[in-house]
Design a protein around this motif. Structure first.
Motif, PDB file in Angstrom:
ATOM      1  N   VAL A   3      34.699  61.929  88.564  1.00 13.14           N
ATOM      2  CA  VAL A   3      33.655  61.032  89.037  1.00 13.14           C
ATOM      3  C   VAL A   3      33.456  61.262  90.524  1.00 13.14           C
ATOM      4  O   VAL A   3      34.413  61.318  91.292  1.00 13.14           O
ATOM      5  N   SER A   4      32.192  61.411  90.899  1.00 11.84           N
ATOM      6  CA  SER A   4      31.886  61.651  92.311  1.00 11.84           C
ATOM      7  C   SER A   4      32.358  60.470  93.153  1.00 11.84           C
ATOM      8  O   SER A   4      32.256  59.314  92.750  1.00 11.84           O
ATOM      9  N   SER A   5      32.826  60.754  94.342  1.00 10.04           N
ATOM     10  CA  SER A   5      33.349  59.682  95.189  1.00 10.04           C
ATOM     11  C   SER A   5      32.213  58.793  95.683  1.00 10.04           C
ATOM     12  O   SER A   5      32.432  57.665  96.090  1.00 10.04           O
ATOM     13  N   ARG A   6      30.972  59.331  95.643  1.00  7.40           N
ATOM     14  CA  ARG A   6      29.849  58.529  96.122  1.00  7.40           C
ATOM     15  C   ARG A   6      29.375  57.527  95.064  1.00  7.40           C
ATOM     16  O   ARG A   6      28.626  56.618  95.380  1.00  7.40           O
ATOM     17  N   ALA A   7      29.790  57.769  93.803  1.00 11.80           N
ATOM     18  CA  ALA A   7      29.322  56.880  92.733  1.00 11.80           C
ATOM     19  C   ALA A   7      29.835  55.472  92.966  1.00 11.80           C
ATOM     20  O   ALA A   7      30.977  55.273  93.351  1.00 11.80           O
ATOM     21  N   ARG A   8      28.979  54.489  92.758  1.00 12.13           N
ATOM     22  CA  ARG A   8      29.390  53.107  92.948  1.00 12.13           C
ATOM     23  C   ARG A   8      28.989  52.284  91.729  1.00 12.13           C
ATOM     24  O   ARG A   8      28.029  52.605  91.044  1.00 12.13           O
ATOM     25  N   SER A  92      24.179  54.017  76.547  1.00 13.60           N
ATOM     26  CA  SER A  92      25.228  54.994  76.843  1.00 13.60           C
ATOM     27  C   SER A  92      25.911  54.642  78.159  1.00 13.60           C
ATOM     28  O   SER A  92      27.070  54.215  78.177  1.00 13.60           O
ATOM     29  N   SER A  93      25.177  54.757  79.263  1.00 15.72           N
ATOM     30  CA  SER A  93      25.812  54.599  80.575  1.00 15.72           C
ATOM     31  C   SER A  93      26.324  53.182  80.818  1.00 15.72           C
ATOM     32  O   SER A  93      27.470  52.984  81.227  1.00 15.72           O
ATOM     33  N   ILE A  94      25.481  52.182  80.578  1.00 16.17           N
ATOM     34  CA  ILE A  94      25.862  50.811  80.946  1.00 16.17           C
ATOM     35  C   ILE A  94      26.902  50.268  79.958  1.00 16.17           C
ATOM     36  O   ILE A  94      27.962  49.774  80.355  1.00 16.17           O
ATOM     37  N   VAL A  95      26.606  50.377  78.651  1.00 18.52           N
ATOM     38  CA  VAL A  95      27.508  49.781  77.662  1.00 18.52           C
ATOM     39  C   VAL A  95      28.854  50.506  77.650  1.00 18.52           C
ATOM     40  O   VAL A  95      29.902  49.885  77.471  1.00 18.52           O
ATOM     41  N   VAL A  98      30.045  54.331  82.044  1.00 13.77           N
ATOM     42  CA  VAL A  98      30.189  55.702  82.505  1.00 13.77           C
ATOM     43  C   VAL A  98      28.871  56.089  83.174  1.00 13.77           C
ATOM     44  O   VAL A  98      27.814  55.615  82.761  1.00 13.77           O
ATOM     45  N   PRO A  99      28.895  56.916  84.244  1.00 17.02           N
ATOM     46  CA  PRO A  99      27.617  57.341  84.825  1.00 17.02           C
ATOM     47  C   PRO A  99      26.881  58.266  83.853  1.00 17.02           C
ATOM     48  O   PRO A  99      27.512  58.897  82.996  1.00 17.02           O
ATOM     49  N   LEU A 100      25.557  58.354  83.980  1.00 17.16           N
ATOM     50  CA  LEU A 100      24.807  59.311  83.172  1.00 17.16           C
ATOM     51  C   LEU A 100      25.388  60.702  83.385  1.00 17.16           C
ATOM     52  O   LEU A 100      25.813  61.040  84.484  1.00 17.16           O
ATOM     53  N   PHE A 167      23.230  62.076  74.648  1.00 23.36           N
ATOM     54  CA  PHE A 167      24.389  62.567  73.891  1.00 23.36           C
ATOM     55  C   PHE A 167      25.502  63.018  74.838  1.00 23.36           C
ATOM     56  O   PHE A 167      26.684  62.753  74.596  1.00 23.36           O
ATOM     57  N   ALA A 168      25.125  63.683  75.931  1.00 25.23           N
ATOM     58  CA  ALA A 168      26.134  64.154  76.883  1.00 25.23           C
ATOM     59  C   ALA A 168      26.859  62.976  77.530  1.00 25.23           C
ATOM     60  O   ALA A 168      28.060  63.043  77.816  1.00 25.23           O
ATOM     61  N   THR A 169      26.124  61.870  77.754  1.00 24.74           N
ATOM     62  CA  THR A 169      26.748  60.690  78.378  1.00 24.74           C
ATOM     63  C   THR A 169      27.739  60.033  77.418  1.00 24.74           C
ATOM     64  O   THR A 169      28.842  59.636  77.819  1.00 24.74           O
ATOM     65  N   VAL A 170      27.346  59.939  76.137  1.00 27.96           N
ATOM     66  CA  VAL A 170      28.268  59.369  75.139  1.00 27.96           C
ATOM     67  C   VAL A 170      29.515  60.248  75.048  1.00 27.96           C
ATOM     68  O   VAL A 170      30.653  59.757  75.001  1.00 27.96           O
ATOM     69  N   TRP A 171      29.291  61.552  75.069  1.00 27.56           N
ATOM     70  CA  TRP A 171      30.416  62.487  74.967  1.00 27.56           C
ATOM     71  C   TRP A 171      31.330  62.356  76.187  1.00 27.56           C
ATOM     72  O   TRP A 171      32.547  62.358  76.085  1.00 27.56           O
TER      73      TRP A 171
END
Lengths: 564, 178
Positions: A3-8, A92-95, A98-100, A167-171
């Protein structure tokens, strides 16, 4: 963790879900774009309603077909699919916390979809009159403008990319273990919608690319019947994406408004799997009165192979109200329908669930089952009854469900309060009433009077007409457009001017498993779930109505001269 | 909650409530009944979709209908076929032959096709709303519909598939004599 350090992230104060900041802009932009297309399609709808109301007859044939094309594409394709992309990113992302998988790919998908949509719409609006209007279906061998087909292809490529991001986000969530055990039900439903979308887009790619190349003279023209069979994989398939996305939205709305949890994950998920297996066979509903296919082919496909998909819808029709009943009973509201009386009718998101589910089932579901029956289809094929059916499913059903989702998205992710919850609730009921009457008028005109769909001037035809029903169609259309305009105004203004809502603490990302459901075993669970008598009663009433209408159609068919 | 993972390790292990079990049984029975209505009607009903169709060249079919029409009886009311084989071709923006004079009680094999694009064959008995039937007319396919009119009367034919700007003028007539 990669996970990128910039992700918040911040924590949603209502659901407890982690919201990754990077997901919010593409999600909101897709949702807002969808709403802009809804506005445009709604203006087109007003013009159409005032044309099919023969006493007013606003548009001539040329403009009628242009406006019909723009209405169909704005609503059935652009409004729906842009909004569904937003739902896929949410599921995917919110539920899954995980980030997209790739924000850049999400933007690429958006640009392709928007570019393709604008190219197709502008071509249809301004093309030379020597070309035929494509309407929704662009049946070969109509002379369709190649730029329109190119626009449709670019849009579909963009939608493919968005599916890939989902699909990539779920994975990614699975690989990074951001949730425990099985996928949450909402994501499970979204995965099924995405699988159906993948199949549909494949059919669309074959039909459009072949037709596009044929228009340029690079390949021989596609067989007219083959085009219909392949195109309907897309045409019907996209409506099944709407179905799966709508059912998913209903489960989500139940959870967000009354804290509903499905009574049996096993049953609800099995129903979703039945959709994935069988629903796309329904594409054959459009071929039932066509040459070139056998009766066995018709029966197998018309019935989604012994009604596998209809059983799935019946199961959801029970499971969703049952989840609401169970939740309200847990909160102490008893009686056969006491729980229903104490439901939060003034909550716009709940109102959208409570309006869209029965309208979809009663008006859309019953007509879908009857009109999709091999022999009964002959009575209504290409009449107004068909758009009557799908205005009940896609507008009264899916669109109203998405309105509820939009109100929740504005609050939870847009972090704004609605300008007026009261008006938002009124809007849902007004739009629902308008659309219910629009659908009913169309079904009635098509089924009883045989009024053709896609027709610019039925008053010129030697057919029995009903000016009263035509007026009802026009007036109800105006009511629905008023309700729809209220929605767009409230949604956009709330997002821009609504009172800011607090958001949970902003954290650097530390992936944590999403909270699992409380363990539903033991005596309390058995006791709580045992009383679903209210839902069962409602479902039995629904089934009775279905039986009466279905039988009426057969009796009516038997009065026809002999056809075989 | 639908936004959280189920607590069971696999969702398949979750129990099913009593009322939901009842509804599951009803759903399955409903699906099976709906399914069997279609083969049942093929066996016992008189209104079924036709499975007989042949690939044709659209232009050749059009010519075949023209040639066939020349050999049939021309009456003051319209073209009256002498045999049981009847041909109807649709093209932008008309039906041919039009009007057509048929007899009630006779079983006709109606060959239906298009010279250019998709059209819709929508036949309505005059003055009633109950009796009407619709089929797709597809270029390249000779669609054979077996029809036996049970009652004499005037029947109107309208095009019910968008075929171009003058779609609405595409009407025809079949007169069924007793």
């Amino acid at each position: 963790m990669s996970v990128s350090s910039r992700a918040r992230t911040w924590t949603c104060t209502v659901t407890g879900l982690r919201v990754h900041e990077s997901t919010v802009p593409p999600l909101l932009v897709n949702a807002v774009t969808a709403i802009v297309f809804l506005l445009f399609g709604g203006i087109m709808a007003l013009l159409l309603a005032l044309t099919r109301w023969e006493a007013v007859h606003l548009l001539d044939a040329k403009w009628y077909f242009i406006v019909l094309t723009l209405h169909a594409w704005s609503m059935l394709v652009f409004w729906m699919i842009f909004f569904e992309v937003a739902i896929l990113y949410f599921a995917s992302s919110i539920v899954l916390n995980v980030p997209l998988a790739s924000t850049r790919a999400a933007w690429l998908a958006y640009v392709l979809m928007l570019g393709g949509a604008l190219l197709a719409a502008l071509t249809a609006a301004f093309q030379d009159t020597s070309y035929d209007q494509p309407l929704l279906t662009s049946y070969a061998p109509l002379k369709i403008h190649p730029l329109f087909l190119l626009g449709a292809i670019i849009f579909a490529v963009g939608a493919f990319v968005a599916l890939g991001v989902f699909f990539a986000t779920v994975w990614r969530a699975q690989r990074e273990r951001t949730y425990k055990g099985s996928l949450p039900l909402v994501t499970f439903g979204a995965v099924v919608a995405a699988i159906i979308a993948f199949e549909s887009l494949l059919g669309g790619a074959i039909a459009y690319i072949w037709q596009f190349l044929a228009t340029l003279g690079l390949v021989p023209g596609i067989d007219a019947e083959m085009y219909r069979v392949v195109w309907w994989l897309l045409g019907h398939g996209t409506q099944q994406i709407n179905l799966a996305a709508m059912v998913t939205s209903w489960y989500l709305l139940g959870t967000l408004t009354v804290g509903a949890q499905t009574v049996s994950e096993k049953v609800s998920r099995t129903a979703f799997i039945l959709y994935a297996l069988f629903i796309n066979l329904g594409a054959a509903h459009h071929i039932l009165s066509d040459p070139g296919v056998s009766n066995a082919w018709r029966i197998f496909n018309a019935s989604y192979s012994v009604y596998g998909a209809v059983m799935a819808s019946l199961i959801h029709a029970f499971a969703i109200p049952a989840s609401v009943e169970w939740a309200l009973r847990r909160q102490g509201h008893g009686g056969l329908f006491g729980w229903l009386r104490h439901a939060p009718w003034g909550n716009p998101a709940f109102a959208s669930l409570a309006v869209s589910l029965p309208l979809f089932g009663v008006l859309g579901g019953i007509t879908g089952v009857t009109f999709g029956t091999e022999q009964l289809n002959m009575m209504v094929h290409n009449t107004l009854a068909i758009p009557g059916h799908f205005h009940a499913t896609v507008v009264a059903g899916t669109t109203i469900a998405f309105m509820g989702i939009a109100y929740e998205v504005i609050r939870l992710l847009g972090l704004r309060e609605l300008l007026s919850r009261r008006w938002a609730t009124v809007q849902v009921y007004v739009f629902g009433a308008g659309m219910a009457l629009v659908s009913l008028a169309m079904i009635w005109l098509g089924y009883f009077f045989g009024t053709p769909r896609r027709h610019p001037a039925v008053s010129t035809l030697p057919l029995v007409r009903s000016p009263a029903l035509e007026a009802l169609l026009g007036l109800a259309g105006v009511v629905a457009v008023v309700g729809g305009t209220l929605f767009i105004g409230l949604a956009v203004l709330s997002l821009l001017r609504g009172a800011p809502r607090p958001r949970g603490p902003v954290l650097a990302v530390q992936p944590q498993p999403a909270p699992a459901n409380p363990h539903p075993t033991g005596a309390s669970w058995a006791h709580a779930t045992q009383n679903l008598a209210g839902t069962l009663t409602l479902c039995l009433i629904f089934l009775g109505v279905l039986a009466v209408i279905y039988a009426t159609h057969w009796i009516n068919l038997a009065s026809l001269w002999h056809v075989g | 909650m639908s936004i959280a993972s189920p607590s069971e390790r696999t969702w398949w292990e979750q129990p099913v409530a009593y009322h939901e079990k009842i509804w599951l049984v009803i759903s399955v029975v409903t699906g099976v009944l709906l399914f069997f209505m279609m083969p049942f009607w093929h066996l016992f009903g008189h209104q079924n979709s036709s499975a007989e169709s042949y690939r044709v060249n659209p232009q050749a079919f059009y010519q075949r209908v023209q040639d066939w029409a020349k050999t049939q009886r021309q009456t003051s009311q319209g073209l009256a076929p002498t045999g049981n084989e009847v041909y109807i071709v649709a093209y932008r923006f008309a039906w041919f032959p039009n009007p057509l004079v048929l007899k009630a009680g006779v079983e006709y094999r109606i060959h239906l096709s298009s010279r250019d694009v998709n059209h819709g064959f929508s036949l309505h008995r005059d003055g009633t709303t109950a009796q009407k039937v619709n089929f797709q007319v597809v270029p390249g396919y000779d669609y054979v519909l077996t029809m036996r009119f049970t009652e004499p009367g005037t029947y109107h034919l309208v095009c019910q598939e968008y075929c171009g700007l003058s779609h609405q003028i595409m009407v025809g007539k079949i007169i069924v004599e007793g």
